[in-house]
Write a protein that holds these residues in place. Structure first.
Motif, short mmCIF file in Angstrom:
data_model
loop_
_atom_site.label_atom_id
_atom_site.label_comp_id
_atom_site.label_asym_id
_atom_site.label_seq_id
_atom_site.Cartn_x
_atom_site.Cartn_y
_atom_site.Cartn_z
N UNK A 15 0.83 -1.20 0.00
CA UNK A 15 0.00 0.00 0.00
C UNK A 15 0.87 1.26 0.00
N UNK A 16 1.92 1.25 0.80
CA UNK A 16 2.82 2.40 0.85
C UNK A 16 3.47 2.64 -0.51
N UNK A 17 3.96 1.58 -1.14
CA UNK A 17 4.60 1.72 -2.46
C UNK A 17 3.59 2.17 -3.51
N UNK A 18 2.39 1.65 -3.45
CA UNK A 18 1.34 2.04 -4.39
C UNK A 18 1.04 3.53 -4.25
N UNK A 19 0.89 3.98 -3.02
CA UNK A 19 0.58 5.39 -2.78
C UNK A 19 1.76 6.28 -3.20
N UNK A 20 2.98 5.81 -2.98
CA UNK A 20 4.15 6.57 -3.43
C UNK A 20 4.16 6.70 -4.95
N UNK A 21 3.82 5.63 -5.63
CA UNK A 21 3.83 5.65 -7.09
C UNK A 21 2.83 6.65 -7.66
N UNK A 22 1.73 6.85 -6.96
CA UNK A 22 0.71 7.77 -7.44
C UNK A 22 0.76 9.13 -6.74
N UNK A 23 1.83 9.36 -5.98
CA UNK A 23 2.04 10.67 -5.37
C UNK A 23 1.10 10.99 -4.23
N UNK A 24 0.60 9.98 -3.53
CA UNK A 24 -0.33 10.21 -2.44
C UNK A 24 0.13 9.54 -1.15
N UNK A 25 1.39 9.66 -0.77
CA UNK A 25 1.82 8.96 0.43
C UNK A 25 1.22 9.56 1.70
N UNK A 26 0.90 8.70 2.63
CA UNK A 26 0.56 9.20 3.96
C UNK A 26 1.89 9.36 4.67
#
Length: 56
Positions: A15-26
């Motif tokens: 989930x973290x890597x996915x969000x990083x890839x789309x520019x939406x990291x928590x």
């Protein structure tokens, strides 16, 4: 229980890597991921090279 813990760690990492890839990291997930990388022996200088500088 052990398999579930392993799967949960994998899921959080994914989930973290996915969000990083789309520019939406928590922020807390991102910091935890970077902390884990440093604990695993990734060189901090190598991480600094990946930074995007937004200076004018």
């Amino acid at each position: 229980m052990s398999r579930e813990n392993t799967r949960l760690r994998w899921l959080k990492r994914s989930l973290t890597l996915y969000r990083l890839a789309f520019g939406q990291p928590r922020q807390d997930d991102l910091l935890a991921y970077l902390d884990r990388l440093v604990d695993e022996g990734v060189d901090v200088a190598a991480l600094e090279e990946l930074q995007i500088k937004l200076e004018p």
